[in-house]
Design a protein around this motif. Structure first.
Motif, PDB file in Angstrom:
ATOM      1  N   ARG A 283     -47.228  85.463 -28.831  1.00 50.89           N
ATOM      2  CA  ARG A 283     -46.970  84.866 -30.137  1.00 50.89           C
ATOM      3  C   ARG A 283     -47.972  83.766 -30.458  1.00 50.89           C
ATOM      4  NH1 ARG A 283     -41.558  85.283 -28.037  1.00 50.89           N
ATOM      5  NH2 ARG A 283     -40.209  86.574 -29.362  1.00 50.89           N
ATOM      6  N   SER A 284     -48.631  83.252 -29.434  1.00 48.75           N
ATOM      7  CA  SER A 284     -49.414  82.016 -29.572  1.00 48.75           C
ATOM      8  C   SER A 284     -50.880  82.294 -29.885  1.00 48.75           C
ATOM      9  CB  SER A 284     -49.302  81.203 -28.277  1.00 48.75           C
ATOM     10  OG  SER A 284     -50.031  80.016 -28.370  1.00 48.75           O
ATOM     11  N   LEU A 285     -51.197  82.658 -31.131  1.00 46.99           N
ATOM     12  CA  LEU A 285     -52.583  82.942 -31.501  1.00 46.99           C
ATOM     13  C   LEU A 285     -53.451  81.682 -31.478  1.00 46.99           C
ATOM     14  CD1 LEU A 285     -52.285  85.553 -34.402  1.00 46.99           C
ATOM     15  CD2 LEU A 285     -52.552  85.928 -31.943  1.00 46.99           C
ATOM     16  N   ALA A 286     -52.891  80.559 -31.876  1.00 47.67           N
ATOM     17  CA  ALA A 286     -53.671  79.318 -31.893  1.00 47.67           C
ATOM     18  C   ALA A 286     -54.124  78.949 -30.489  1.00 47.67           C
ATOM     19  CB  ALA A 286     -52.846  78.187 -32.503  1.00 47.67           C
ATOM     20  N   GLU A 287     -53.265  79.158 -29.516  1.00 49.78           N
ATOM     21  CA  GLU A 287     -53.636  78.811 -28.147  1.00 49.78           C
ATOM     22  C   GLU A 287     -54.632  79.816 -27.577  1.00 49.78           C
ATOM     23  OE1 GLU A 287     -51.327  76.603 -24.555  1.00 49.78           O
ATOM     24  OE2 GLU A 287     -50.208  77.904 -25.882  1.00 49.78           O
ATOM     25  N   VAL A 288     -54.480  81.087 -27.931  1.00 49.48           N
ATOM     26  CA  VAL A 288     -55.455  82.090 -27.500  1.00 49.48           C
ATOM     27  C   VAL A 288     -56.826  81.785 -28.100  1.00 49.48           C
ATOM     28  CG1 VAL A 288     -56.061  84.535 -27.517  1.00 49.48           C
ATOM     29  CG2 VAL A 288     -53.680  83.866 -27.207  1.00 49.48           C
TER      30      VAL A 288
ATOM     31  N   ARG B 118     -58.103  78.839 -28.781  1.00 48.43           N
ATOM     32  CA  ARG B 118     -58.737  77.767 -28.006  1.00 48.43           C
ATOM     33  C   ARG B 118     -59.210  78.276 -26.651  1.00 48.43           C
ATOM     34  NH1 ARG B 118     -54.357  74.896 -30.380  1.00 48.43           N
ATOM     35  NH2 ARG B 118     -53.117  75.056 -28.462  1.00 48.43           N
ATOM     36  N   TRP B 119     -58.429  79.180 -26.067  1.00 50.74           N
ATOM     37  CA  TRP B 119     -58.799  79.755 -24.769  1.00 50.74           C
ATOM     38  C   TRP B 119     -60.080  80.580 -24.885  1.00 50.74           C
ATOM     39  CZ3 TRP B 119     -58.002  85.097 -23.071  1.00 50.74           C
ATOM     40  CH2 TRP B 119     -58.226  85.291 -21.710  1.00 50.74           C
ATOM     41  N   VAL B 120     -60.159  81.410 -25.898  1.00 47.30           N
ATOM     42  CA  VAL B 120     -61.331  82.262 -26.098  1.00 47.30           C
ATOM     43  C   VAL B 120     -62.571  81.419 -26.357  1.00 47.30           C
ATOM     44  CG1 VAL B 120     -62.397  83.937 -27.659  1.00 47.30           C
ATOM     45  CG2 VAL B 120     -60.054  84.287 -26.871  1.00 47.30           C
ATOM     46  N   LEU B 121     -62.453  80.381 -27.171  1.00 49.86           N
ATOM     47  CA  LEU B 121     -63.599  79.534 -27.488  1.00 49.86           C
ATOM     48  C   LEU B 121     -64.171  78.858 -26.240  1.00 49.86           C
ATOM     49  CD1 LEU B 121     -62.373  77.875 -30.806  1.00 49.86           C
ATOM     50  CD2 LEU B 121     -64.265  79.495 -30.552  1.00 49.86           C
TER      51      LEU B 121
ATOM     52  N   LYS C 115     -60.364  86.097 -37.581  1.00 45.24           N
ATOM     53  CA  LYS C 115     -60.636  85.165 -38.669  1.00 45.24           C
ATOM     54  C   LYS C 115     -60.507  83.721 -38.208  1.00 45.24           C
ATOM     55  CE  LYS C 115     -59.145  84.071 -43.391  1.00 45.24           C
ATOM     56  NZ  LYS C 115     -58.181  84.423 -44.481  1.00 45.24           N
ATOM     57  N   MET C 116     -59.495  83.434 -37.377  1.00 45.06           N
ATOM     58  CA  MET C 116     -59.286  82.072 -36.891  1.00 45.06           C
ATOM     59  C   MET C 116     -60.473  81.603 -36.050  1.00 45.06           C
ATOM     60  SD  MET C 116     -55.251  82.399 -35.839  1.00 45.06           S
ATOM     61  CE  MET C 116     -55.222  80.842 -34.938  1.00 45.06           C
ATOM     62  N   VAL C 117     -60.960  82.465 -35.171  1.00 47.01           N
ATOM     63  CA  VAL C 117     -62.094  82.098 -34.319  1.00 47.01           C
ATOM     64  C   VAL C 117     -63.354  81.907 -35.153  1.00 47.01           C
ATOM     65  CG1 VAL C 117     -63.602  82.876 -32.454  1.00 47.01           C
ATOM     66  CG2 VAL C 117     -61.131  83.209 -32.277  1.00 47.01           C
ATOM     67  N   ARG C 118     -63.609  82.832 -36.083  1.00 42.88           N
ATOM     68  CA  ARG C 118     -64.798  82.729 -36.935  1.00 42.88           C
ATOM     69  C   ARG C 118     -64.766  81.437 -37.767  1.00 42.88           C
ATOM     70  NH1 ARG C 118     -64.255  87.116 -39.798  1.00 42.88           N
ATOM     71  NH2 ARG C 118     -65.529  88.441 -38.451  1.00 42.88           N
ATOM     72  N   SER C 119     -63.615  81.117 -38.316  1.00 36.94           N
ATOM     73  CA  SER C 119     -63.481  79.907 -39.132  1.00 36.94           C
ATOM     74  C   SER C 119     -63.718  78.661 -38.291  1.00 36.94           C
ATOM     75  CB  SER C 119     -62.087  79.871 -39.764  1.00 36.94           C
ATOM     76  OG  SER C 119     -61.887  78.686 -40.493  1.00 36.94           O
ATOM     77  N   GLU C 120     -63.201  78.650 -37.069  1.00 35.33           N
ATOM     78  CA  GLU C 120     -63.395  77.498 -36.186  1.00 35.33           C
ATOM     79  C   GLU C 120     -64.869  77.311 -35.850  1.00 35.33           C
ATOM     80  OE1 GLU C 120     -61.816  74.215 -34.070  1.00 35.33           O
ATOM     81  OE2 GLU C 120     -60.812  75.633 -35.408  1.00 35.33           O
ATOM     82  N   LEU C 121     -65.553  78.414 -35.566  1.00 34.74           N
ATOM     83  CA  LEU C 121     -66.977  78.337 -35.246  1.00 34.74           C
ATOM     84  C   LEU C 121     -67.790  77.846 -36.445  1.00 34.74           C
ATOM     85  CD1 LEU C 121     -67.389  81.626 -33.176  1.00 34.74           C
ATOM     86  CD2 LEU C 121     -67.462  79.280 -32.314  1.00 34.74           C
ATOM     87  N   GLU C 122     -67.420  78.273 -37.639  1.00 32.03           N
ATOM     88  CA  GLU C 122     -68.132  77.829 -38.842  1.00 32.03           C
ATOM     89  C   GLU C 122     -67.943  76.333 -39.059  1.00 32.03           C
ATOM     90  OE1 GLU C 122     -66.549  80.321 -41.866  1.00 32.03           O
ATOM     91  OE2 GLU C 122     -67.823  82.047 -41.353  1.00 32.03           O
ATOM     92  N   ARG C 123     -66.724  75.831 -38.841  1.00 33.68           N
ATOM     93  CA  ARG C 123     -66.477  74.393 -38.997  1.00 33.68           C
ATOM     94  C   ARG C 123     -67.252  73.581 -37.953  1.00 33.68           C
ATOM     95  NH1 ARG C 123     -61.050  76.010 -39.969  1.00 33.68           N
ATOM     96  NH2 ARG C 123     -60.495  75.488 -37.808  1.00 33.68           N
ATOM     97  N   MET C 124     -67.277  74.103 -36.726  1.00 34.63           N
ATOM     98  CA  MET C 124     -68.022  73.415 -35.668  1.00 34.63           C
ATOM     99  C   MET C 124     -69.505  73.362 -36.004  1.00 34.63           C
ATOM    100  SD  MET C 124     -66.132  75.050 -32.329  1.00 34.63           S
ATOM    101  CE  MET C 124     -67.309  74.337 -31.184  1.00 34.63           C
ATOM    102  N   SER C 125     -70.043  74.487 -36.472  1.00 28.42           N
ATOM    103  CA  SER C 125     -71.462  74.531 -36.830  1.00 28.42           C
ATOM    104  C   SER C 125     -71.771  73.545 -37.945  1.00 28.42           C
ATOM    105  CB  SER C 125     -71.834  75.954 -37.250  1.00 28.42           C
ATOM    106  OG  SER C 125     -73.178  76.026 -37.648  1.00 28.42           O
TER     107      SER C 125
END
Length: 326
Positions: A281-286, A288-291, A307-317
């Protein structure tokens, strides 16, 4: 029976001391009659072949200093396993039982043969260490033990809790169902009267606990083991979803050597990558784990997690570009 066993243990400590004991002084130290002391001596001699004797110079003493009272029949391997288990529990549980564990291990060590004592003390020393990463700084032994008591006795508690996401303290009543340690963090799960729902609380964020006299019954259908096993790491929310992540050849060995979740499955791909699947159920935690694996991991499913991972990477960049003034 337990009082007698306690008296035997105290009697054993007295005879190993350098002080001279008579029947009268033993009775005074053990808070019993001289007849009881004599009965205990006879019992230990007959039942355990205890080498107990009395002389004018030494009083009552052991004629063989290496003899040990077998209060618990443990093999050397079992003693080492118990010691390592206690060390691991202390490492994962913080300081909640640190003093009690150390005291128990010391008493156990003293009742072993000399050779085993030396080996056991090596295990207890700095030759075998357990390090789990960042240590907990706020785990209060009194809070843990009160929660444990309330959980065992099925009694409600009133507690003050710090919510990190809102940076605020709140007081609430909880029916504690289960205590557990997962990924080095201690949790209590139970029915929160404020939210009228089953919630999880980090025990190191609990400031104080009051055990209430009110008994509780668990919500029908709640299973302790099933509840603890479901999250990927711990966070909850939403319906279970199938997650697929592929890891490159550099990261694959690290993934294969651990049990990340009870539902996980793995399959090696022709290109040398590893396909990892899990239901959580925990996509947010997955996310962070994947990143944490950087370019060595690619999320394939579900689309929401991609989409969550891509968005996080774009914000970090973007943040790094702004930091460099680009």
């Amino acid at each position: 029976m337990f009082r007698r066993l306690e008296r035997f243990l105290q009697f054993d400590e007295l005879l190993r001391s350098s002080q001279r004991y008579t029947l009268q002084s033993l009775a005074e130290a053990l808070e019993c009659s001289q007849r009881t002391v004599q009965y205990d001596i006879d019992f230990l001699r007959d039942r355990f072949d205890a080498p107990i004797a009395e002389t004018r110079e030494r009083g009552w003493h052991y004629t063989d200093a290496d003899w040990r009272l077998d209060t618990v029949p443990l093999t050397q391997g079992e003693v080492f396993a118990l010691t390592l288990g206690a060390r691991m529990f202390a490492a994962y549980g913080g300081s909640a039982y640190a003093e009690e564990l150390e005291s128990a291990l010391e008493q156990l060590c003293q009742r072993l043969p000399t050779e085993t004592q030396v080996k056991l003390r090596q295990v207890r020393g700095e030759k075998v260490l357990f390090h789990i990463g960042a240590a907990l700084v706020n785990l209060n032994p009194d809070v843990w033990q009160r929660l444990e008591f309330a959980t065992q006795m099925e009694q409600s508690v009133r507690m003050e809790y710090f919510t990190a996401s809102r940076n605020e303290l709140s007081e609430r009543v909880l029916d504690p169902y289960v205590l557990y340690i997962k990924r080095s963090n201690p949790y209590v799960t139970g029915f929160c009267h404020s939210n009228q729902d089953i919630r999880d609380f980090r025990i190191d964020r609990v400031r104080w606990v009051e055990v209430l006299p009110d008994a509780f019954e668990m919500v029908p259908g709640f299973g302790r083991r099933a509840y603890v096993d479901v999250p990927f790491f711990h966070e909850r929310g939403g319906e279970p979803q199938r997650v697929v992540v592929e890891f490159d050849g550099r990261c694959a060995p690290y993934i294969k050597e651990r049990q990340w979740h009870e539902s996980q499955s793995m399959r090696e791909l022709d290109n040398g990558w590893l396909r990892f699947e899990v239901e959580t159920r925990s996509l947010a935690e997955v996310k962070r784990w994947v990143l944490g694996f950087g370019a060595g991991a690619i999320v394939r499913e579900p689309p929401e997690l991609v989409k969550m991972v891509r968005s996080e990477l774009e914000r970090m960049s973007k943040q790094y570009k702004e930091a460099r003034g680009e």
